[in-house]
Design a protein around this motif. Structure first.
Motif, PDB file in Angstrom:
ATOM      1  N   HIS A 283      13.053   1.855  -0.750  1.00  0.00           N
ATOM      2  CA  HIS A 283      11.854   1.613  -1.563  1.00  0.00           C
ATOM      3  C   HIS A 283      11.956   0.258  -2.226  1.00  0.00           C
ATOM      4  CE1 HIS A 283      14.509   2.979  -4.892  1.00  0.00           C
ATOM      5  NE2 HIS A 283      13.672   2.363  -5.690  1.00  0.00           N
ATOM      6  N   LEU A 284      10.847  -0.175  -2.814  1.00  0.00           N
ATOM      7  CA  LEU A 284      10.851  -1.427  -3.579  1.00  0.00           C
ATOM      8  C   LEU A 284      10.841  -1.080  -5.061  1.00  0.00           C
ATOM      9  CD1 LEU A 284      10.454  -4.557  -3.840  1.00  0.00           C
ATOM     10  CD2 LEU A 284       7.997  -4.083  -3.955  1.00  0.00           C
TER      11      LEU A 284
ATOM     12  N   ASN B 136       0.892  -1.156   0.000  1.00  0.00           N
ATOM     13  CA  ASN B 136       0.000   0.000   0.000  1.00  0.00           C
ATOM     14  C   ASN B 136       0.929   1.203   0.000  1.00  0.00           C
ATOM     15  OD1 ASN B 136      -2.130   1.687   0.189  1.00  0.00           O
ATOM     16  ND2 ASN B 136      -2.590   1.252   2.340  1.00  0.00           N
ATOM     17  N   ALA B 137       1.414   1.518  -1.205  1.00  0.00           N
ATOM     18  CA  ALA B 137       2.591   2.383  -1.239  1.00  0.00           C
ATOM     19  C   ALA B 137       2.411   3.569  -2.157  1.00  0.00           C
ATOM     20  CB  ALA B 137       3.795   1.571  -1.705  1.00  0.00           C
ATOM     21  N   LYS B 138       3.280   4.524  -1.976  1.00  0.00           N
ATOM     22  CA  LYS B 138       3.321   5.686  -2.845  1.00  0.00           C
ATOM     23  C   LYS B 138       4.215   5.350  -4.047  1.00  0.00           C
ATOM     24  CE  LYS B 138       5.006  10.342  -2.573  1.00  0.00           C
ATOM     25  NZ  LYS B 138       6.260  10.792  -2.064  1.00  0.00           N
ATOM     26  N   VAL B 139       3.712   5.625  -5.255  1.00  0.00           N
ATOM     27  CA  VAL B 139       4.515   5.388  -6.455  1.00  0.00           C
ATOM     28  C   VAL B 139       5.491   6.548  -6.602  1.00  0.00           C
ATOM     29  CG1 VAL B 139       4.493   5.144  -8.959  1.00  0.00           C
ATOM     30  CG2 VAL B 139       2.691   4.081  -7.595  1.00  0.00           C
ATOM     31  N   THR B 140       6.787   6.265  -6.527  1.00  0.00           N
ATOM     32  CA  THR B 140       7.761   7.352  -6.640  1.00  0.00           C
ATOM     33  C   THR B 140       8.390   7.416  -8.028  1.00  0.00           C
ATOM     34  OG1 THR B 140       9.380   5.907  -5.626  1.00  0.00           O
ATOM     35  CG2 THR B 140       8.295   7.469  -4.179  1.00  0.00           C
ATOM     36  N   ALA B 141       8.226   6.358  -8.834  1.00  0.00           N
ATOM     37  CA  ALA B 141       8.667   6.412 -10.233  1.00  0.00           C
ATOM     38  C   ALA B 141       7.856   5.412 -11.028  1.00  0.00           C
ATOM     39  CB  ALA B 141      10.156   6.094 -10.341  1.00  0.00           C
ATOM     40  N   PRO B 142       7.262   5.845 -12.170  1.00  0.00           N
ATOM     41  CA  PRO B 142       6.462   4.942 -12.985  1.00  0.00           C
ATOM     42  C   PRO B 142       7.320   4.152 -13.966  1.00  0.00           C
ATOM     43  CG  PRO B 142       6.355   7.130 -13.902  1.00  0.00           C
ATOM     44  CD  PRO B 142       7.287   7.206 -12.729  1.00  0.00           C
TER      45      PRO B 142
ATOM     46  N   LEU C   6       8.156   1.865  -5.426  1.00  0.00           N
ATOM     47  CA  LEU C   6       7.093   1.951  -4.436  1.00  0.00           C
ATOM     48  C   LEU C   6       7.716   2.176  -3.067  1.00  0.00           C
ATOM     49  CD1 LEU C   6       5.369  -1.234  -5.817  1.00  0.00           C
ATOM     50  CD2 LEU C   6       4.463   1.057  -6.093  1.00  0.00           C
ATOM     51  N   ALA C   7       7.289   3.260  -2.400  1.00  0.00           N
ATOM     52  CA  ALA C   7       7.881   3.570  -1.100  1.00  0.00           C
ATOM     53  C   ALA C   7       6.810   3.567  -0.015  1.00  0.00           C
ATOM     54  CB  ALA C   7       8.566   4.930  -1.156  1.00  0.00           C
ATOM     55  N   VAL C   8       7.124   2.948   1.110  1.00  0.00           N
ATOM     56  CA  VAL C   8       6.229   2.973   2.276  1.00  0.00           C
ATOM     57  C   VAL C   8       7.015   3.591   3.428  1.00  0.00           C
ATOM     58  CG1 VAL C   8       4.578   1.659   3.650  1.00  0.00           C
ATOM     59  CG2 VAL C   8       5.310   0.773   1.451  1.00  0.00           C
TER      60      VAL C   8
END
Ligand SMILES: [Zn+2]
Length: 460
Positions: free
Chosen positions: A423-424, A319-325, A349-351
């Motif tokens: 991040h992942l 349930n993460a913020k997308v930091t790069a598409p 994806l960063a949490v």
């Protein structure tokens, strides 16, 4: 006195020796023909089609080759494909230059020989032996039968509605003729091999394929079937194509970032040769190590299991913020100057820190180790060339060969490899080509684009 007597005997003896030597020499020159050369003919395919390479090699190390000729014989027709002459060593000489061996490669086929007909044919190679004064021995001939086949395999499209997005994936179902030895989807420089359709007839095939993120011309995507003579049938079959809107990002490279990532990656990558400076090493990592990691993923995909290891759509990651598409084009700037450009081929994806990372679907761990720009990495094989990648992990909790169920924890997020913060990096790859993960996360897309075409009932 005794001296003069022995001199009178020595003169005729020398003469006899000289005459014998001369006769021997003449006989040698007259009769010493070269031995039979060794001649071999090899074809790159089992038949002549559009373009078949035929290799003729000949060897005669004693006096050397004299002449080598390659012909195609079909009925009454005799076509000379190559004819080469060499100067052999003279018959009276035991030294001097010669051509001990040679190799001729000729392209045989419809493209090279006009009016070539389908049916039986022979490739004949003839090597002549080095002659003597009085003897011209017969040549040596080697032949292979090589039928001419000019009709490509049959190819019929069975599935419909091939809607494709640049960077996206798709499935196609089709039927090939019996002569097909290679079939699948060609998309630019990528090839996605076809496989037997589970539950289909013996000639029914399917392929999972993708439109490469950097291929904007959909006419370069074709369904193809080829035989072993290089005859190829192809069908343009993409019904609708949606080009990708470019996404750009400028990446500033402070020395603190280089100082964090470069020494850590170098210490974990013994094959990487040190380029001296921090920036030079960073660029080597960003270009060459990135490329070698990409090549390794293609090689890994070639060993993917020929089975669907999953039955449900992929689970969205965290349930993460997308930091790069996906497919963000990055410009790298160091001290105000552009030093590199690359494409980012996954989702970031960063949490928070060290969050547990679940497997996005059922699969088998095929890589679980430090992996270049991705740092600590896990790659899962989902079958038929489909893989998911989890990068920059702080810890890995699985080992290679382990079977995973969707949701099983494989490690924890981190900032290993080329990562600025925790991040992942999540990637989906098809045949080693990174594709947009968004589609595989979408249950409707998976049902319409994949399951329905292949005649599956999806779990949920
Ligand atoms: Zn990333």
């Amino acid at each position: 006195m005794s001296c003069r007597k022995s001199g009178r005997i020595a003169v005729p003896l020398l003469l006899v020796v000289a005459v014998v030597a001369l006769v021997g020499f003449l006989a040698l020159a007259a009769l010493r023909a070269g031995p039979s050369p060794e001649v071999a003919v090899e074809a790159s395919a089992k038949a002549i089609g559009r373009k078949t390479a035929v290799t003729v090699s000949a060897a005669e190390p004693s006096r050397g080759l004299t002449r080598l000729r390659v012909e195609l014989i079909q009925g009454e027709r005799r076509e000379i494909l190559a004819d080469k002459s060499y100067a052999p060593r003279p018959s009276w000489s035991f030294w001097g230059p010669r051509t001990e061996r040679d190799r001729i490669v000729v392209e045989v086929g419809r493209d090279a020989i006009r009016g070539l007909r389908a049916g039986p044919a022979t490739i004949r190679a003839t090597a002549e032996r080095a002659p003597a004064w009085l003897r011209g021995p017969g040549p040596v001939t080697t032949e292979i039968a090589l039928p001419v086949r000019l009709t490509p395999p049959a190819l019929h499209l069975l599935s419909t509605f091939h809607y494709l997005r640049q960077g996206g994936s798709e499935a196609v179902v089709y039927r090939v003729g019996e002569s097909a030895t290679r079939d699948g989807v060609r998309a630019g420089s990528w090839f996605f091999p076809g496989r037997p359709l589970p539950g289909g007839g013996p000639l029914d095939r399917f392929a999972l394929f993708a439109a490469p993120y950097d291929l904007s011309d959909s006419s370069r995507i074709r369904l193809v079937a080829a035989d072993d003579a290089g005859n190829e049938a192809e069908i343009p079959f993409v019904d609708r194509f949606q080009p990708r809107r470019p996404v750009r990002f400028t990446f500033d490279l402070p020395d603190s970032f280089l100082g964090k990532v470069v020494p850590a990656i170098l210490s974990q990558t013994p094959d990487f040769s040190d380029r001296g400076g921090l920036l030079e090493n960073y660029l080597g990592i960003n270009r060459d190590l990135r490329k070698s990691n990409a090549d390794e993923l293609v090689a890994l995909a070639a060993k993917s299991r020929p089975a669907f290891l999953w039955t449900r759509p992929f689970a969205p990651m965290l349930n993460a913020k997308v930091t790069a598409p996906f497919a963000e084009h990055r410009t790298y700037v160091y001290r105000g100057k552009t030093v590199d450009e690359q494409d980012h081929l996954g989702f970031d994806l960063a949490v928070t820190r060290a969050v547990a990372v679940p497997a996005s679907n059922d699969g088998i761990v095929v890589l679980a180790r430090y992996f270049g720009i991705y740092g600590n990495t896990v790659v899962l094989d989902h079958g038929y060339g489909l893989m998911s990648l989890y990068g920059h992990l702080s810890s890995i909790d699985v080992r290679e060969g382990q079977a995973m169920k969707m949701g099983d924890i494989l490690g924890r997020t981190g900032d290993t490899g080329l990562a600025g913060g925790d991040h992942l990096h999540f990637g989906i790859l098809l045949g080693g080509l990174p594709v947009d993960p968004v589609e595989w996360w979408d249950p409707h897309w998976v049902r319409d684009r994949i399951a329905r075409k292949l005649g599956w009932k999806l779990g949920s």
